[in-house]
Structure formats: structure tokens, C-alpha cells
Design a protein around this motif. Structure first.
Motif, short mmCIF file in Angstrom:
data_model
loop_
_atom_site.label_atom_id
_atom_site.label_comp_id
_atom_site.label_asym_id
_atom_site.label_seq_id
_atom_site.Cartn_x
_atom_site.Cartn_y
_atom_site.Cartn_z
N SER A 134 0.85 -1.04 0.00
CA SER A 134 0.10 0.07 -0.03
C SER A 134 0.92 1.26 -0.05
CB SER A 134 -1.01 0.11 1.18
OG SER A 134 -1.77 1.23 1.29
N ALA A 135 1.90 1.19 0.88
CA ALA A 135 2.79 2.51 1.01
C ALA A 135 3.37 2.67 -0.34
CB ALA A 135 3.88 2.33 2.05
N ALA A 136 3.86 1.57 -1.24
CA ALA A 136 4.61 1.56 -2.39
C ALA A 136 3.66 2.22 -3.34
CB ALA A 136 5.21 0.25 -2.84
N TYR A 137 2.31 1.81 -3.51
CA TYR A 137 1.33 2.28 -4.29
C TYR A 137 1.07 3.76 -4.06
CZ TYR A 137 -3.00 2.82 -6.92
OH TYR A 137 -4.11 3.51 -7.79
N GLY A 138 0.96 4.29 -2.88
CA GLY A 138 0.60 5.37 -2.50
C GLY A 138 1.70 6.54 -2.87
N ALA A 139 3.17 5.96 -2.71
CA ALA A 139 3.91 6.65 -3.19
C ALA A 139 4.60 6.79 -4.66
CB ALA A 139 5.49 6.19 -2.63
N ARG A 140 3.55 5.87 -5.49
CA ARG A 140 3.67 5.90 -6.87
C ARG A 140 5.16 5.26 -7.19
NH1 ARG A 140 -0.63 7.49 -9.05
NH2 ARG A 140 0.20 7.17 -11.07
N ASP A 141 5.57 4.24 -6.57
CA ASP A 141 7.15 3.69 -6.55
C ASP A 141 6.67 2.20 -7.47
OD1 ASP A 141 9.31 2.34 -6.47
OD2 ASP A 141 9.91 3.14 -4.64
N LEU A 142 6.60 2.44 -8.54
CA LEU A 142 5.97 1.24 -9.42
C LEU A 142 7.13 -0.08 -9.33
CD1 LEU A 142 4.05 -0.12 -11.35
CD2 LEU A 142 5.45 1.13 -13.03
N PRO A 143 8.44 0.41 -9.27
CA PRO A 143 9.44 -0.77 -9.32
C PRO A 143 9.33 -1.38 -7.91
CG PRO A 143 10.68 1.19 -10.19
CD PRO A 143 9.09 1.46 -9.65
N LEU A 144 9.21 -0.67 -7.03
CA LEU A 144 9.21 -1.42 -5.56
C LEU A 144 7.64 -2.06 -5.36
CD1 LEU A 144 9.99 -2.07 -2.68
CD2 LEU A 144 9.29 0.28 -2.00
N PHE A 145 6.67 -1.39 -6.18
CA PHE A 145 5.25 -1.97 -6.09
C PHE A 145 5.49 -3.54 -6.63
CE2 PHE A 145 1.37 -2.74 -8.36
CZ PHE A 145 0.32 -2.91 -7.23
N ARG A 146 5.98 -3.69 -7.84
CA ARG A 146 6.10 -4.88 -8.39
C ARG A 146 7.06 -5.84 -7.72
NH1 ARG A 146 6.78 -2.48 -14.57
NH2 ARG A 146 4.79 -2.00 -14.96
N VAL A 147 7.80 -5.22 -7.04
CA VAL A 147 8.58 -6.44 -6.14
C VAL A 147 7.86 -7.06 -5.08
CG1 VAL A 147 10.66 -6.62 -4.79
CG2 VAL A 147 10.83 -5.58 -6.83
N LEU A 148 7.09 -6.04 -4.38
CA LEU A 148 6.35 -6.55 -3.08
C LEU A 148 5.15 -7.29 -3.57
CD1 LEU A 148 6.41 -3.12 -1.16
CD2 LEU A 148 7.76 -5.32 -0.77
N VAL A 149 4.59 -6.98 -4.70
CA VAL A 149 3.46 -7.84 -5.30
C VAL A 149 3.95 -9.26 -5.54
CG1 VAL A 149 1.82 -8.06 -7.41
CG2 VAL A 149 2.07 -6.03 -6.05
#
Length: 777
Positions: free
Chosen positions: A591-606
Motif C-alpha cells: 500500500s505504501a509503495a502504491y501511495g508513493a507511486r513507486d512502481l518498481p518497488l510495488f512490483r517487487v512486493l506484489v
């Protein structure tokens, strides 16, 4: 001159044990004192045994086929003190005496746990460690039940544990419950039959009644007067098959000297009853979480007694008689309308006692039930309240609230069949003893009431002990002992694992909940979701690091102990729970990665989330008891043709997912109430839901557009209506999979997230904070 003495009665070796001293009061003795090793010198008329031990011996043959002949079962009469057993004997020659066949099995259960040091759980056992020659009993032991009522099974059990089990599965469960000292068991299988037959005498056709009766997986809530018709219609052959199964279950219980608790009649009728029966007074019951409730026939009116009599006649013909009947008036929002509740309850009790004089009426202590108004109209001495909240809230005074009505100390440690283990065990051992010892106590039993059984063997083992243990239970010592017998031998790593679990999921407090948090993997996707089912705890109820520590210790258990069914079941359970607990730390990071619009981190966590979901599915797939394939196959096996098999499959699939139509599932939150991290259900539905959701968020981050809306009911309903076959045979090695979990979730990541203290969010009156439409959903 007196006549010559008669020839001494012959007592063959071993026969004396069948006429032990505890049973002498029932024997016709003619001036003879018989002591062990002394032959009587006056003729003794051999008395009939107190009961037939053959059913208990047959159970032993199923449970302990190789050692059965080394155990002598001795029937003794029940005295004023109630049920009791004693255990004694030498190597290879163990004697168990008891007051019923089931109590004999309870004595065998005590022997297995405390002398042989093995476990038969629900589920899982360590019987592979049982020696070929049974060990001797050091000092003879006698145990008496401290309460007369040892009740098992929730109203919902027939649905959430599996409405389509075969007789072997039912019999196994009943045998194991007997080993744990249970003597009263609720039986719902075939309960539609007396309604089906009786209502045909009151203006209804067979076909319309079969459409009114829900599918078997949903019938529990129809019997509670919450809903009707869903997942039907049922066929005549299905009703007949269920009646036959119900009769086998009740006959088995009676053979073991246990009480089959049958559903009583309290007024549920289909729509249009008053129009077909002159003088009938019917009260509409409104809705229950999106379902139209069946109507309530006023028990004080002129028609009720006749319908109740017809119901009990049909029930007796199908299942025989019982001494206890279970029913709940106005369950979870029922409406009395103009009816005097006390008078209605009195009429319900009179109808029951007209059919079954002296029968006990059992009812659930839940929300506001039983009310003072209800209790004012009945003979409270012939009632038993099954307290479903005894370990959940604080400040309870049942003697005052229920006006001295006898009650059983109950627990509901599982809702909906969730796969999360744990219970408020510290509350059990403290509160049961306190409530039983207090002045004027009306506590007369225990009631083991998980909404589904077969998920938590430790909980059943400890809770059932309360009814047989005269002293205070030392939880530390108990869990140490449980660890030693669970896997068939003492092991310091097993002990360390269960010590951690005792402090974690088995050390949860009272205040607001009696169950652990459920799985976020099973929740409808969202970045802020905190539970799968609407009425589950919204945060961790214990420190997740304790389960992660327990997993490491279980993996270090001696190789010789790893082959038991119990070890492998527990390894699957707690490996899966490690992943479930990690999800509660991982989702906020996503959620935090999505809120920060950090797509690379979002994909790693997903990717980590998706990996864990796939691993959950593989872990669960290593044990048939946590696979959706057998659940579906069991339902289909009851169908007579392809259409019926598909209908029954929908019955069980929908129960796990949508639960009901959109109005119940979405508008009233019943979806995923029965969520469970089962192989097939995870990969076939949960993983696909999360994949679609995260894909929509990924697209939103990539394009700047809003995430696409997803109709989750449509997704769930489509899965529920499929007839895709899933594996029924487990695959994979639980030990190897558990190691994979341990590697995937480093100890450092198993840090505490938000932990629920077990307290309501705001002060409320007792009953007001209770889960709305929950336990029986």
C-alpha cells in the motif's frame, strides 16, 4: 438340617474383571463376598452386565487394530456421582472400566495420553509410536466427570465441517469425541425429513417443500430459521439418503451410550401457512443478512401443538427418541411480534415434553438469547444453555442473567471453518474452575462449539479435559505433555514449539474475541483490508514471531517423530499460518509503495505476495484435509444424476465464497465468511482475485488512470458455479514445504504487527458488542 453347600461358582481367569467391585451394587449376591483371587463358596446368580461393551470394543478395533486385544473393557453401573472410568493393568494386559461404552473409550483415551504417550486428535495421530505390547499402568487411576453434560458440535458444524461426509468420516469423529469424554452430540444430518413429512399433513405438496428446503450445506441456517430455499431444490432420493445417514449416526451414538441431540420444533413454517390452516397465527420474521426468513407459527395458537406432534412423530420414525433436543427461538434478529415470548417458550416446551417426557431443551447462549422473557415461561430445570460466549467477554454473570438455569461453559474458537489455529485457552482453565466453584453456580457442563471441527486438535484436547480434571489445569505442564505425546515421543524441539504456541495463538485474551484473525489472502482484495470475513478480528491477536519460532522448532524435531500424521498435519497448519501472518506485514508495504507511486518497488512486493500465495496453495495441497478437491468430490458423490451433482457442487462451493445471493453476499457482507486457505480454493479463486486487483493498480500507476472497478461478486459467483475438478490426492512433502516457508519468511520479518488486545473498541453492555449475524453465519 440345612442343605449341603452348593458347588462353588466357577470364575474363569479374566472373567472376574467383568464383575468388578464398582458394579457389585447391581448384582444379585447370595451372602457372598468376592475378593480378587478368592473363589466364592456360595452359588452366585450371574448378573447381566451393566451394558454391552461390544460397541466400544468395535471402536477400539477401528482405532487400535493391532493392540485391541490387550485391553479388557469392563462395564460398571453409573452411580450417583455420574460417569467415571478407571484404568489399571500390567504390560500387555490393560483393564479399563467405565460407566458407558463412551466412558470406556474416554478411559482408553486417558491411557493412550498418559501411559502409552501417544495422541489421537481431531485430526492427526501418533499411533505409529504405540508399542506392539502395551505398557503397564504404574498406579491404577480413577477419574470421574466433574460435570454431567459434555456437549459437542455447533448448529453450523454440519455445514462448515462438511454436509456430504460419508459414514466412516462421521463415525471416526464420534469415536474420537468419545475418546475425549464427550457424551452429547448434536446431529443435523437428515433433519429436513420431519419437516418434509409433517408439513405434507398441513397443506403442502412434496415438490414445493423440496424447493423450500435448502441444499444440505446451507441447512444449518434454515433450521435456525434464518433462511430457506438457497442451493435447492433437494431431491427425494437425497432426503432419503440423508435420513439413512442420520439414522446410522444416531444409532452409533446410542450404541456408545452417548446422547444424540436432535433438532426440536419451535414453529418454522413456509410462506402461506395461515392461508392453508384455519386458525393458524403466523408472524413474519423479516430478513436475515439479505435472506428472507421463514415465518414463525405462534406456539400459543391452536395449530402449533398438532404440527409439533406430527414433526416429532416423523422424527421418531426416522431417528428414534432422544433425551435432549436443540432449538433457538428468535435467533439473530427474529421478531416476536404480538406473541408473548414466555408463553410461546412454554408451549414449545410442552410440545417437546408431550412427545418426549422429561427431555431437556438445549439452546445456544448467544447475543440476547435466552432472554428473561423466554426463561420466564419454561421449566428451567429441564433446560440447558450452551454458552457460546463464556470465554469471549468479561464481566459475565450467567447465574443472574439466566436466573439459575443450568448451563454449559462453551467456546467457539473457530468461525466458518477458517484455517487459523488458536483459542483463549488461558481463559478456559481459569474461568471454568472459577465459575464452577462459585456459590450458587448453575454450571453443569462444557460445550465444544467451533463452527467447524477438524481444524484444531489441541483446542479440543485441552477444552474437553476441563470436564474430567478435578484439579486446576497447569497450561505450561499441559502443553509440555501434549508436545510429547502429539508426535509419539518426548522431544525438546517439539516442547519448545508448543511452548511458543501456548504463548501465541493459544494464549489469546478474552474481551472481544474467541478466535484468531483469519487470512488476508482469502479477503476480497484491497490495500487496507484487515480481515477476510466481515465479522473476524481486524488485527493480529498474538505476536506472529511466536508462530515463526514454533515453525523452526518443529523442523528440528527428531526425524524418527516426523512420520506421524499428527506431525505432518501440524507442520502444514503452522507453515501456512506463518505465511498468513506475514501477509499482514506485507500488505501495508504494498500500500505504501502504491501511495508513493513507486512502481518498481510495488512490483517487487506484489511478486512476494504472489509467491507466498502460491506457496500457501502448495503447502495446503500436501494434506487432503486442506484441499478443496475432496470437499467438492464428497458433495458430487451424493448426486443421483449430472444435474444433481452440479447442484450439490454449487452448494458447497458457494458456502466457501459468496455464501448466498448478491444481497446476502455483498450488501450484507456474508462473502468469504467461510474462507479457508485450501489448495485449489487459493489457486483457483484467491490468487486470481489478487492478481486481477494488483494488475489494475499496476495499470493505474503506469498510465495515471484510476484503477478499474471489479465486480467481485461476479468473480466469486462464476467460480462457485464451475464444475472444474480439483485434485483429491495430496502432493508434496510437508517437511520440505515447511523448510521452503522458513526460508521465504526470515525470522526478522516475523515482527509483531498491530495486535488486538482482545478488548471492545468502546465500552458496551454485555451482549451489545456481540457479533451481529456472526457465529451462526
Amino acid at each position: 438340617m440345612p442343605s449341603a453347600p452348593s458347588r462353588p461358582a466357577r470364575v474363569r481367569r479374566g472373567e472376574f474383571r467383568s464383575i468388578c467391585v464398582e458394579g457389585l451394587g447391581r448384582m444379585a449376591l447370595a451372602g457372598v463376598l468376592a475378593l480378587a483371587g478368592v473363589v466364592a463358596t456360595t452359588t452366585v446368580a450371574r448378573a447381566a452386565p451393566a451394558f454391552d461393551t461390544a460397541p466400544a470394543a468395535a471402536a477400539l478395533g477401528r482405532l487400535l487394530p493391532a493392540q485391541q486385544r490387550q485391553i479388557t473393557l469392563v462395564p460398571v453401573a453409573r452411580g450417583a456421582g455420574g460417569d467415571a472410568f478407571s484404568v489399571s493393568g500390567t504390560r500387555g494386559a490393560v483393564t479399563v472400566s467405565g460407566t458407558t461404552p463412551a466412558t470406556l473409550l474416554a478411559g482408553v483415551g486417558w491411557y493412550l495420553e498418559h501411559v502409552a504417550r501417544v495422541d489421537i486428535g481431531l485430526p492427526g495421530d501418533s499411533l505409529g509410536a504405540l508399542p506392539a505390547v502395551l505398557p503397564a499402568v504404574g498406579t491404577p487411576v480413577r477419574r470421574s466427570a466433574v460435570v454431567p453434560h459434555r456437549y459437542a458440535l455447533n448448529d453450523t458444524d454440519a455445514g462448515y465441517s462438511g454436509a456430504y461426509r460419508d459414514f466412516a468420516a462421521h463415525r471416526r469423529e464420534l469415536d474420537v469425541l468419545a475418546l475425549h469424554g464427550i457424551n452429547e452430540v448434536f446431529v443435523q444430518t437428515g433433519a429436513e425429513y420431519p419437516y418434509y413429512r409433517a408439513l405434507q399433513e398441513f397443506g403442502y405438496g412434496a415438490a414445493e417443500l423440496r424447493s423450500w428446503i435448502p441444499g444440505p450445506a446451507h441447512q444449518s441456517w434454515w433450521l435456525l430459521q434464518n433462511m430457506s430455499a438457497f442451493a435447492g431444490p433437494v431431491s427425494e432420493q437425497l432426503i432419503d439418503a440423508r435420513v439413512a445417514m442420520g439414522r446410522r449416526i444416531t444409532d452409533h451414538l446410542r450404541a456408545l451410550g452417548m446422547t444424540p441431540v436432535l433438532p426440536g420444533y419451535f414453529g418454522t413454517v413456509p410462506a402461506g401457512f395461515a392461508a392453508r390452516n384455519a386458525g393458524a397465527r403466523v408472524v413474519p420474521q423479516g430478513n436475515w443478512v439479505g435472506f428472507a426468513r421463514p415465518d414463525w407459527l405462534d406456539p400459543t395458537g391452536p395449530v402449533f401443538a398438532g404440527l409439533a406432534a406430527a414433526y416429532y412423530r416423523a422424527q421418531r420414525a426416522a431417528f428414534g427418541d432422544s433425551s435432549m433436543y436443540k432449538m433457538d427461538l428468535l435467533h439473530e434478529g427474529g421478531t416476536a411480534g404480538p406473541v408473548d415470548v414466555g408463553a410461546a417458550a412454554g408451549a414449545v416446551q410442552r410440545a417437546l415434553r408431550a412427545a418426549h417426557p422429561g427431555a431437556v431443551w438445549a439452546l445456544l447462549g448467544w447475543e440476547g438469547n435466552p432472554s428473561r422473557a423466554l426463561l420466564s415461561g419454561v421449566d428451567r430445570g429441564r433446560m440447558l444453555v450452551l454458552d457460546g460466549l463464556a470465554d469471549r467477554y468479561d464481566g459475565l454473570d450467567r447465574e443472574s442473567q439466566w436466573q439459575g438455569t443450568p448451563y454449559a461453559f462453551g467456546t467457539i474458537p473457530n468461525f466458518g471453518g477458517h484455517t487459523s489455529p488458536g483459542a483463549n485457552t488461558a481463559v478456559w482453565v481459569r474461568r471454568f474452575r472459577q465459575w464452577r466453584a462459585k456459590s450458587g453456580s448453575a454450571l453443569r457442563g462444557i460445550a465444544y462449539l467451533p463452527e467447524a471441527t477438524g481444524t484444531d486438535p489441541a483446542a479440543l484436547a485441552l477444552f474437553s479435559l476441563l470436564a474430567w480434571e478435578p484439579a486446576a489445569v497447569d497450561r505450561t505442564a499441559w502443553f509440555d505433555d501434549y508436545a510429547a505425546r502429539r508426535y509419539g515421543g518426548a522431544d525438546r524441539h517439539a516442547a519448545a514449539a508448543w511452548a511458543a504456541l501456548r504463548r501465541g495463538p493459544y494464549g489469546m485474551p478474552s474481551g472481544a474475541w474467541s478466535e484468531a484473525q483469519d487470512s488476508l489472502f482469502a479477503a476480497r482484495p484491497g490495500l487496507s483490508v484487515s480481515k477476510g470475513a466481515q465479522w473476524s478480528p481486524g488485527a493480529m491477536r498474538y505476536d506472529p514471531a511466536l508462530v515463526r519460532s514454533a515453525l523452526d522448532e518443529l523442523l528440528l524435531v527428531a526425524p524418527a517423530l516426523r512420520g506421524s500424521d499428527a506431525y505432518r498435519f501440524d507442520l502444514v497448519t503452522f507453515s501456512r499460518q506463518v505465511l498468513d501472518n506475514r501477509a499482514r506485514a506485507l500488505l501495508p508495504r504494498i500500500s505504501a509503495a502504491y501511495g508513493a507511486r513507486d512502481l518498481p518497488l510495488f512490483r517487487v512486493l506484489v511478486a512476494e505476495w504472489s509467491h507466498d500465495l502460491a506457496l500457501v496453495d502448495r503447502v495446503s495441497g500436501a494434506d487432503a484435509r486442506s484441499m478443496v478437491g475432496p470437499w467438492i468430490a464428497a458433495a458430487r458423490a451424493w448426486g443421483a444424476d449430472a444435474a444433481e451433482r452440479d447442484r450439490l457442487e454449487y452448494d458447497v462451493r458457494s458456502l466457501l465464497t459468496t455464501w448466498g445471493p448478491r444481497a446476502a453476499s455483498d450488501d450484507n457482507g456474508l462473502h468469504d465468511y467461510a474462507n479457508r486457505d485450501w489448495a485449489g480454493l487459493v489457486s483457483g479463486l484467491y490468487a486470481r482475485r489478487w492478481s486481477a486487483y494488483f494488475a489494475s493498480l499496476d495499470t493505474a500507476l503506469s498510465t495515471g488512470a484510476s484503477p478499474a472497478a471489479i465486480d467481485w461478486f461476479a468473480v466469486d459467483d462464476a467460480w462457485a458455479r464451475q464444475t472444474t475438478a480439483y485434485p483429491t490426492v495430496p502432493a508434496g512433502d510437508p517437511v520440505a514445504l515447511a523448510r521452503e516457508v522458513a526460508e521465504a519468511v526470515p525470522v526478522a520479518e516475523a515482527v509483531p504487527g498491530p495486535v488486538s488486545a482482545g478488548r471492545p473498541q468502546a465500552p458496551v453492555a454485555v451482549g451489545a458488542a456481540e457479533r451481529v449475524s456472526s457465529s451462526q453465519s
